[in-house]
Every structure is written in structure tokens, then in C-alpha cells.
Write an enzyme that holds these catalytic residues in place. Structure first.
Site, PDB file in Angstrom:
ATOM      1  N   GLY A   1      -3.856  -7.657  -8.849  1.00  0.00           N
ATOM      2  CA  GLY A   1      -4.904  -8.099  -8.713  1.00  0.00           C
ATOM      3  C   GLY A   1      -5.219  -8.093  -7.491  1.00  0.00           C
TER       4      GLY A   1
ATOM      5  CG  ASP B   1      -9.884 -13.129 -13.815  1.00  0.00           C
ATOM      6  OD1 ASP B   1      -9.999 -13.405 -14.986  1.00  0.00           O
ATOM      7  OD2 ASP B   1      -9.363 -14.082 -13.705  1.00  0.00           O
TER       8      ASP B   1
ATOM      9  CG  MET C   1      -8.757 -16.225 -19.320  1.00  0.00           C
ATOM     10  SD  MET C   1      -7.420 -15.522 -19.866  1.00  0.00           S
ATOM     11  CE  MET C   1      -5.977 -16.886 -19.807  1.00  0.00           C
TER      12      MET C   1
HETATM   13  O1  F6P Z   1      -6.432 -13.628 -13.468  1.00  0.00           O
HETATM   14  C1  F6P Z   1      -5.850 -13.588 -14.591  1.00  0.00           C
HETATM   15  C2  F6P Z   1      -6.387 -15.128 -16.018  1.00  0.00           C
HETATM   16  O2  F6P Z   1      -5.828 -14.476 -16.904  1.00  0.00           O
HETATM   17  C3  F6P Z   1      -7.622 -15.945 -15.872  1.00  0.00           C
HETATM   18  O3  F6P Z   1      -8.416 -15.249 -15.736  1.00  0.00           O
HETATM   19  C4  F6P Z   1      -6.345 -16.987 -15.691  1.00  0.00           C
HETATM   20  O4  F6P Z   1      -7.265 -17.958 -15.486  1.00  0.00           O
HETATM   21  C5  F6P Z   1      -5.444 -16.946 -15.578  1.00  0.00           C
HETATM   22  O5  F6P Z   1      -4.809 -15.892 -15.578  1.00  0.00           O
HETATM   23  C6  F6P Z   1      -4.077 -17.526 -16.264  1.00  0.00           C
HETATM   24  O6  F6P Z   1      -2.952 -17.893 -15.678  1.00  0.00           O
HETATM   25  P1  F6P Z   1      -1.787 -18.340 -16.525  1.00  0.00           P
HETATM   26  O7  F6P Z   1      -1.824 -16.760 -17.697  1.00  0.00           O
HETATM   27  O8  F6P Z   1      -1.249 -18.183 -15.358  1.00  0.00           O
HETATM   28  O9  F6P Z   1      -2.511 -18.812 -17.491  1.00  0.00           O
END
Ligand code: F6P
Length: 362
Positions: free
Chosen positions: A115, A141, A183
Site C-alpha cells: 500500500g 482499502d 475495514m
Molecule cells: O490497510 C489494510 C487494513 O486491513 C485496514 O483496513 C485496517 O484498518 C488495518 O489494515 C488493520 O491492520 P492490522 O492487520 O494490523 O490489524
């Protein structure tokens, strides 16, 4: 001379990463006779000694890999090498160790799937070493700038839509307000797309300021007209309404706590409408699935293009999907920017046209 290119996946995983790795390896092999080296766990693999890297055998990357979720190389969304968290709580710049690892691997080019945050770090790491770097955008996202699509987004929408399809009948059976939290760390792309596809009554996204009073009025109107159940989609980043609790007719409830937006909103809507409300937090279910056909196609197209960009002698680029074409754009036009939902764009207009409440009016 046979060239060697590296590939790593960085940041949160999503569906379609294996399909990118496969496409890169096959294109490098069939198109140019190059070898591909897979690096484990993003930049963490380059901090390991011995380095976590292995040559990928194109004959073993069969169709089964293209539809497998996750990334077989592993990934990380922790441990920025420029400020690496150390056990004693301090942060250390370990970028030099990574530069040494890259040099010792003898790579002629590098492809990083990530990303915007990961791409910014990778770009900074590879530029001084003088190894051409090309990025492939991925994130559920879908907020990477200068590409209409990032790998993983299509699958996330499909899963969120399926969740709404399952919440609808149970909500209707009990006359409940069903709140689905999806998310999207900073953007509402999943929420708006799944909300339309899944027939939501309300969609709340961070790009559009919303008020609880508008949402409750919309739901109250639906109920007066005889439909007692409602489907609400809220992006995790939607933030809280700026209504004071009294005007929303509910008890004072703290701003979204550890339970998140969905639970907070369900409490408020239940208190304000008198209906029962239940919240579902979809979470990582949106990331871990088999990729949709669309994500596999995108992964294949972007992976192939990334190798072609290296073969063309270009560097510091990101491959992108734009206007039904695969293109490549300078990374400097990607990092530090993000592509959020356009409040005047086609999806928002479609949602409004369908009577979906976006919280800025009842
Ligand atoms: O950026 C991708 C994402 O899945 C977001 O939608 C979410 O806020 C975040 O990563 C969650 O991150 P982690 O896997 O560290 O909980």
C-alpha cells in the site's frame, strides 16, 4: 546474462498477493529468462541473517497458488526499517542493514507489493542502493493514489456484500437494525461499494460528514412506512457523529471505544429509535479469502506489467489500473497521497439515487 529480480509483499495481507507473485515469476521466466527471488516477510526478511530469501521455481507456481489467500512469502505491517522498534522501546535506523542485504543478493531489480505506506518505505530503501524499484498497489482499502484499483479490494467488497446478504434475512426476521462495520483505515471505498451492492439503507464513510440525527430519522421513516428492519454499513474510520447525545435522543455514550464504530453506532441507533440493533465487525475476514476472479486478473495484469517496466529500464514507478488500461506512474505521484471516496463521484451519486442515507441528510 540472466538477471535476477526480487519480489516482496509488504503491509497488511490481502487476497491476490500470491497471484501477483506468480505473475511476476512467470513473466520474468517466460518473457525474459530471468530468475525471481522471493523475500520473506517484507523488509523483515532483509534484516534476517542469513537473509530470508529464496529463488522461486516457476514450474511450481501452478493455478492452486493463484487462488490461495494470503501471501506465501509472508508480510509485515510493523517494523519501519528507518525507525525500527527495538526491545528496549527505542527506535533504530536499520536501513543500512537492508541496503547490505539487497547488495549481497545481487539483484538487478526489485518489485514490492504494498500500500502507500509500504511503497514509500521501499522507495526510500532502494533508491540509494541503485537497484530499480517498481511497486504494485495492493490494499483492501483501495486508497492508493493514481490507480483506480488495488489488489485485494474486489475480494473485500465481495466478502462485505456477502455479509450483508446474510445479515439481511436475520435482521428482517427480528425487525432489527443490523450494523456492519467494515475495514478501511482512512477511506470508505469498501463501505460505499458493499453498501450499494448489498442493498444497505445507510452507509457512513469518513469522506462525508454525518449526523446521528439524520440516520435515526431515516430509519424511523423506514419503520413508519412499514419496513422494520434496516441494514447499516459503517466504515471503521467513519468517526463519530457530531450530534450531542441529547439531540440524538440517546444516553450519553462515549466516543467509539475498543469495540469500534459498529458497536457504538448500534447502541446509539437502538437508544434513539427503540429498535433492537446488533453490530457485526467483519474485520480480517475481509482480507483472508480466496481472491475473486477480478482480483486475480488485476494481480496478473499488474504483475506482468511490473516486470515489463523493469525490462524497459525504468525505475521508481508504480504499475496502475487506469481507465481500463494497465499503466505505470512515477512513485513520487503516489507516496504521501491517498485516494479517498469522491463525495461527488459515481458511487456516491448512485447511493444517493437509490435512497441510501449517507448521514448528511435524512
Ligand atoms: O490497510 C489494510 C487494513 O486491513 C485496514 O483496513 C485496517 O484498518 C488495518 O489494515 C488493520 O491492520 P492490522 O492487520 O494490523 O490489524
Amino acid at each position: 546474462m540472466t538477471k535476477r529480480i526480487g519480489i516482496l509483499t509488504s503491509g497488511g495481507d490481502c487476497a491476490g498477493l500470491n497471484a501477483v507473485i506468480r505473475a511476476v515469476t512467470l513473466r520474468a521466466h517466460h518473457g525474459y529468462g530471468w530468475k525471481t527471488v522471493g523475500i520473506g516477510y517484507g523488509t523483515l526478511g532483509l534484516l534476517e541473517r542469513p537473509i530470508d530469501a529464496r529463488e522461486l521455481d516457476p514450474t511450481r507456481l501452478d493455478a492452486a497458488l493463484a487462488h490461495r489467500g494470503g501471501t506465501f512469502l509472508g508480510s509485515t505491517n510493523r517494523g519501519d526499517p528507518f525507525a525500527f522498534p527495538m526491545p528496549d522501546g527505542s527506535a533504530r535506523d536499520r536501513s543500512g542493514e537492508i541496503a547490505d542485504a539487497i547488495t549481497s543478493l545481487g539483484l538487478d531489480g526489485m518489485i514490492g507489493v504494498g500500500g502507500d505506506g509500504s511503497l514509500a518505505i521501499l522507495r526510500r530503501l532502494f533508491a540509494p542502493v541503485g537497484i530499480p524499484f517498481v511497486g504494485v498497489p495492493k490494499t483492501i482499502d483501495n486508497d492508493v493514489a493514481n490507480t483506480e484499483r488495488a489488489v485485494g479490494y474486489s475480494t473485500a467488497i465481495a466478502i462485505a456484500t456477502e455479509a450483508l446478504d446474510r445479515l439481511q434475512p436475520t435482521g428482517a426476521s427480528h425487525d432489527r437494525i443490523m450494523v456492519l462495520e467494515v475495514m478501511g483505515r482512512d477511506a470508505g471505498h469498501i463501505a460505499i461499494a458493499a453498501g450499494i451492492a448489498g442493498g444497505a439503507d445507510v452507509v457512513l464513510i469518513p469522506e462525508i460528514g454525518w449526523r446521528l440525527a439524520h440516520v435515526t430519522r431515516h430509519i424511523a421513516t423506514l419503520r413508519e412506512r412499514g419496513r422494520r428492519a434496516a441494514l447499516v454499513v459503517v466504515a471503521e474510520a467513519a468517526g463519530k457523529s457530531d450530534d450531542p447525545p441529547e439531540s440524538a435522543g440517546g444516553p450519553a455514550v462515549d466516543a467509539p471505544d475498543h469495540r469500534g464504530m459498529g458497536a457504538w453506532l448500534a447502541d446509539r441507533l437502538a437508544a434513539a429509535t427503540g429498535a433492537e440493533a446488533r453490530a457485526t465487525v467483519l474485520g480480517h475476514v475481509q482480507r483472508g479469502a480466496e481472491p475473486t476472479a477480478e482480483d486475480r486478473l488485476l494481480a496478473a495484469a499488474l504483475g506482468v506489467r511490473a516486470v515489463d517496466v523493469l525490462a524497459a529500464g525504468k525505475a521508481d514507478r508504480m504499475v496502475a489500473w487506469w481507465n481500463r488500461q494497465v499503466i505505470d506512474v512515477p512513485l513520487e505521484k503516489v507516496v504521501g497521497r491517498s485516494r479517498t471516496v469522491d463525495p461527488d463521484g459515481a458511487l456516491v451519486r448512485t447511493a444517493r439515487a437509490l435512497g441510501i442515507c449517507l448521514g448528511d441528510a435524512a
